[in-house]
Design a protein around this motif. Structure first.
Motif, PDB file in Angstrom:
ATOM      1  N   PRO A  48       0.941  -1.191  -0.025  1.00  0.00           N
ATOM      2  CA  PRO A  48      -0.044  -0.140  -0.151  1.00  0.00           C
ATOM      3  C   PRO A  48       0.965   1.152  -0.117  1.00  0.00           C
ATOM      4  CG  PRO A  48       0.033  -0.855   2.562  1.00  0.00           C
ATOM      5  CD  PRO A  48       0.354  -1.410   1.025  1.00  0.00           C
ATOM      6  N   GLU A  49       1.407   1.482  -0.552  1.00  0.00           N
ATOM      7  CA  GLU A  49       2.213   2.325  -1.019  1.00  0.00           C
ATOM      8  C   GLU A  49       1.564   3.646  -2.397  1.00  0.00           C
ATOM      9  OE1 GLU A  49       5.338   1.099  -2.976  1.00  0.00           O
ATOM     10  OE2 GLU A  49       6.549  -0.422  -1.683  1.00  0.00           O
ATOM     11  N   VAL A  50       2.061   4.556  -2.542  1.00  0.00           N
ATOM     12  CA  VAL A  50       1.491   6.038  -3.339  1.00  0.00           C
ATOM     13  C   VAL A  50       2.816   5.660  -4.785  1.00  0.00           C
ATOM     14  CG1 VAL A  50       0.746   8.276  -4.120  1.00  0.00           C
ATOM     15  CG2 VAL A  50       0.254   6.935  -1.625  1.00  0.00           C
ATOM     16  N   PRO A  51       2.348   5.429  -5.574  1.00  0.00           N
ATOM     17  CA  PRO A  51       0.787   4.020  -6.324  1.00  0.00           C
ATOM     18  C   PRO A  51       1.299   3.059  -5.463  1.00  0.00           C
ATOM     19  CG  PRO A  51       2.548   5.333  -7.753  1.00  0.00           C
ATOM     20  CD  PRO A  51       3.524   5.694  -6.775  1.00  0.00           C
ATOM     21  N   PRO A  52       0.577   2.471  -5.722  1.00  0.00           N
ATOM     22  CA  PRO A  52       0.674   1.408  -4.591  1.00  0.00           C
ATOM     23  C   PRO A  52       0.794   0.268  -5.914  1.00  0.00           C
ATOM     24  CG  PRO A  52      -1.458   1.672  -5.047  1.00  0.00           C
ATOM     25  CD  PRO A  52      -1.439   3.144  -5.452  1.00  0.00           C
TER      26      PRO A  52
END
Length: 134
Positions: free
Chosen positions: A87-91
């Motif tokens: 769950p990062e940005v972006p995933p």
């Protein structure tokens, strides 16, 4: 005593090692589609053993995003591929072969050896068949 080949009873394997296909279960159909074996192969040669979706897509010439998504979902459902979500940005999503997927790869290697050893004969038979007057 050796275990029977899938789809065979003990009696069939003792004196006569005849192949008998295991009942329809969708696995052979899955392996016969255009992309499944290519995805399994690509994941098997990945350095680090995991690949991001975007890398897989770029390395499988001609596959659409939708088809890669469906193929990976089906392989995950069958237990051949593991999906790792970050769950990062972006995933970020990565895929790798499971132990069962590696086992499937070993089975596919045997088929690949057969193809390599017989492809010229198969092509010759195809030409003869196509050239024959019907």
């Amino acid at each position: 005593m050796d275990k029977p080949i899938y789809g065979q009873s003990d009696e069939e394997t003792e004196g006569s090692p005849h192949f008998r296909p295991y009942p329809a279960n969708g696995i052979c159909t899955r392996l016969g589609d255009k992309w499944t074996v290519q995805v399994i192969w690509r994941l098997s040669i990945a350095s680090g053993r995991r690949l991001r979706f975007s890398v897989l897509k770029s390395e499988l010439d001609g596959i659409t995003q939708r088809m890669l998504t469906l193929t990976l979902r089906n392989l995950e459902r069958d237990g051949l591929v593991a999906r790792h979500y970050f769950p990062e940005v972006p995933p970020r999503v990565e895929y790798e072969l499971t132990e069962m997927g590696v086992g499937m790869l070993r089975a596919l290697e045997g088929l690949n050896f057969w193809i390599r050893n017989n492809l010229s004969r198969v092509e010759e038979c195809r030409r003869a068949y196509d050239d024959a007057e019907r």
